[in-house]
Structures are given as structure tokens and as C-alpha cells.
Design an enzyme around this catalytic site. Structure first.
Site, PDB file in Angstrom:
ATOM      1  N   GLU A   1      38.044 -16.630  63.823  1.00 60.44           N
ATOM      2  CA  GLU A   1      37.142 -16.608  64.990  1.00 60.44           C
ATOM      3  C   GLU A   1      36.308 -15.338  65.026  1.00 60.44           C
ATOM      4  O   GLU A   1      35.106 -15.385  65.333  1.00 60.44           O
ATOM      5  CB  GLU A   1      37.967 -16.778  66.272  1.00 60.44           C
ATOM      6  CG  GLU A   1      38.570 -18.179  66.387  1.00 60.44           C
ATOM      7  CD  GLU A   1      39.519 -18.357  67.567  1.00 60.44           C
ATOM      8  OE1 GLU A   1      39.730 -17.377  68.338  1.00 60.44           O
ATOM      9  OE2 GLU A   1      40.044 -19.469  67.735  1.00 60.44           O
TER      10      GLU A   1
ATOM     11  N   TYR B   1      34.826 -24.836  68.779  1.00 60.71           N
ATOM     12  CA  TYR B   1      35.886 -25.634  69.401  1.00 60.71           C
ATOM     13  C   TYR B   1      36.189 -26.918  68.630  1.00 60.71           C
ATOM     14  O   TYR B   1      36.777 -27.849  69.197  1.00 60.71           O
ATOM     15  CB  TYR B   1      35.524 -25.941  70.862  1.00 60.71           C
ATOM     16  CG  TYR B   1      35.837 -24.812  71.819  1.00 60.71           C
ATOM     17  CD1 TYR B   1      37.150 -24.375  72.006  1.00 60.71           C
ATOM     18  CD2 TYR B   1      34.836 -24.188  72.549  1.00 60.71           C
ATOM     19  CE1 TYR B   1      37.452 -23.342  72.892  1.00 60.71           C
ATOM     20  CE2 TYR B   1      35.129 -23.156  73.448  1.00 60.71           C
ATOM     21  CZ  TYR B   1      36.445 -22.746  73.608  1.00 60.71           C
ATOM     22  OH  TYR B   1      36.749 -21.727  74.483  1.00 60.71           O
TER      23      TYR B   1
ATOM     24  N   ASN C   1      37.543 -21.254  82.895  1.00 66.15           N
ATOM     25  CA  ASN C   1      38.708 -20.392  83.079  1.00 66.15           C
ATOM     26  C   ASN C   1      38.502 -18.987  82.536  1.00 66.15           C
ATOM     27  O   ASN C   1      39.439 -18.306  82.145  1.00 66.15           O
ATOM     28  CB  ASN C   1      39.969 -21.069  82.514  1.00 66.15           C
ATOM     29  CG  ASN C   1      39.847 -21.379  81.043  1.00 66.15           C
ATOM     30  OD1 ASN C   1      38.847 -21.033  80.414  1.00 66.15           O
ATOM     31  ND2 ASN C   1      40.859 -22.020  80.484  1.00 66.15           N
TER      32      ASN C   1
HETATM   33  P1  ADP Z   1      43.391 -22.029  75.863  1.00 66.91           P
HETATM   34  O1  ADP Z   1      41.969 -21.556  76.116  1.00 66.91           O
HETATM   35  O2  ADP Z   1      44.335 -21.586  76.940  1.00 66.91           O
HETATM   36  O3  ADP Z   1      43.873 -21.690  74.476  1.00 66.91           O
HETATM   37  P2  ADP Z   1      43.043 -24.773  74.891  1.00 66.91           P
HETATM   38  O4  ADP Z   1      42.863 -24.170  73.537  1.00 66.91           O
HETATM   39  O5  ADP Z   1      44.041 -25.852  75.062  1.00 66.91           O
HETATM   40  O6  ADP Z   1      43.370 -23.626  75.985  1.00 66.91           O
HETATM   41  O7  ADP Z   1      41.644 -25.368  75.399  1.00 66.91           O
HETATM   42  C1  ADP Z   1      40.441 -24.701  75.103  1.00 66.91           C
HETATM   43  C2  ADP Z   1      39.593 -24.678  76.353  1.00 66.91           C
HETATM   44  O8  ADP Z   1      39.238 -26.026  76.691  1.00 66.91           O
HETATM   45  C3  ADP Z   1      40.265 -24.145  77.607  1.00 66.91           C
HETATM   46  O9  ADP Z   1      40.277 -22.747  77.703  1.00 66.91           O
HETATM   47  C4  ADP Z   1      39.436 -24.779  78.700  1.00 66.91           C
HETATM   48  O10 ADP Z   1      38.183 -24.100  78.871  1.00 66.91           O
HETATM   49  C5  ADP Z   1      39.176 -26.169  78.108  1.00 66.91           C
HETATM   50  N1  ADP Z   1      40.192 -27.144  78.515  1.00 66.91           N
HETATM   51  C6  ADP Z   1      41.471 -27.233  78.076  1.00 66.91           C
HETATM   52  N2  ADP Z   1      42.122 -28.255  78.643  1.00 66.91           N
HETATM   53  C7  ADP Z   1      41.230 -28.854  79.480  1.00 66.91           C
HETATM   54  C8  ADP Z   1      41.286 -29.970  80.377  1.00 66.91           C
HETATM   55  N3  ADP Z   1      42.398 -30.699  80.517  1.00 66.91           N
HETATM   56  N4  ADP Z   1      40.167 -30.271  81.084  1.00 66.91           N
HETATM   57  C9  ADP Z   1      39.028 -29.550  80.949  1.00 66.91           C
HETATM   58  N5  ADP Z   1      38.906 -28.485  80.114  1.00 66.91           N
HETATM   59  C10 ADP Z   1      39.992 -28.134  79.403  1.00 66.91           C
END
Ligand code: ADP
Ligand code: MG
Length: 140
Positions: free
Chosen positions: A128, A51, A114
Site C-alpha cells: 500500500e 480496494y 469511518n
Molecule cells: P477496515 O478499514 O477496518 O480494515 P475493511 O477492510 O473490512 O475494514 O473494509 C474497508 C473499508 O470498507 C472500511 O474501512 C469501510 O470504509 C468500508 N466498509 C467495510 N464494511 C462495510 C459495510 N458493511 N458497509 C459499508 N462500508 C463498509
């Protein structure tokens, strides 16, 4: 549209609730084939690196902590337009905004917990999947 591969993670909130099969059923019933899969417990270093793109975000440390809070299932999914198809099946990052029938609408606990990760581009998918799988472990 071409046959593609994308990288997926079933996150700790979902493995904890024994949802691996239910999530895989969504993939398989929507034309995605699981061509590589393993269950593992990420180290802090692995999660931080995975990440890294979010390192400056306020949620980064919590996200890393969450991703190492239990086992995950890392996967490669294959199918027509697999990258975009998987993003559609996953639904919006925040389950409150996710469309009916999507994995996050069905299963996610919160914007952080999520249930699934999915690559957002073919380029990132390649990076990845190489992070977790040897080429010989991906069998189409
Ligand atoms: P996605 O997984 O939909 O591609 P992102 O790449 O923006 O979303 O973010 C990576 C992961 O970080 C998300 O799946 C979620 O687990 C976490 N995340 C993203 N935005 C938030 C937030 N505002 N607060 C807490 N956790 C978040
Ligand atoms: Mg993302």
C-alpha cells in the site's frame, strides 16, 4: 517489538471536517511518527485498485465513490509494532463497535465514512505505501 512502518489514509469524511491535525495528534501522542504524508484526490481508478481485495463485497462501489468524494491524506506511520498499534488506535471498522478513545469512536460518521484506513499486515503495508509513495518520499 521491532520498529515498523504502516500505511494510513485520512479519509474524505475527516478531511471535509478539518480533522487531519486532530487525527495526527492521536498518532503522534501514541508513539507513531509520520514519516511521509501528502494530500491528494484519488481517481476512481486509483480507489478501485486500492480496494481491489473488496471488489466482490456489496459495499465496494459505494466505498469507491466515497473515497473519491473529496481529498484524502495518505501517510506512512513509523513506530514500535506500528501495524498493530495503528489498528488499535483506529478502532473497529464500525464506529458503533469501536472502543472509547479510538479514532473511529471519536470521529467516524458511519461504517463506511469511518475517517481512517490502516494496513492490516506488514505485507499489505509495504504494498500500500508503494502504491502512493516513492521510497525517497519516506523519511524516517
Ligand atoms: P477496515 O478499514 O477496518 O480494515 P475493511 O477492510 O473490512 O475494514 O473494509 C474497508 C473499508 O470498507 C472500511 O474501512 C469501510 O470504509 C468500508 N466498509 C467495510 N464494511 C462495510 C459495510 N458493511 N458497509 C459499508 N462500508 C463498509
Ligand atoms: Mg481493511
Amino acid at each position: 517489538m521491532a520498529i515498523e512502518r504502516t500505511f494510513s489514509i485520512i479519509k474524505p469524511d475527516a478531511t471535509r471536517r478539518n480533522l487531519t491535525g486532530a487525527i495526527n495528534a492521536v498518532f503522534e501522542s501514541n508513539g507513531l511518527r509520520i514519516v511521509a504524508q501528502k494530500r491528494l484526490w484519488m481517481s476512481v481508478a486509483q480507489a478501485k485498485k486500492f480496494y481491489e481485495v473488496h471488489a466482490a463485497r456489496p459495499f465496494y462501489n459505494d466505498l469507491v465513490e466515497f473515497m473519491v468524494s473529496g481529498p484524502v491524506v495518505v501517510q506512512v506511520l513509523e513506530g514500535e509494532g506500528a501495524v498493530a498499534k495503528n489498528r488499535d488506535l483506529m478502532g473497529a471498522t464500525n464506529p458503533a463497535n469501536a472502543a472509547e478513545g479510538t479514532i473511529r469512536k471519536l470521529f467516524a460518521e458511519s461504517i463506511e465514512a469511518n475517517s481512517v484506513h490502516g494496513s492490516d499486515s506488514a505485507e499489505n503495508a509495504a504494498v500500500e505505501m508503494a502504491y502512493f509513495f516513492a521510497g525517497t518520499e519516506i523519511v524516517g
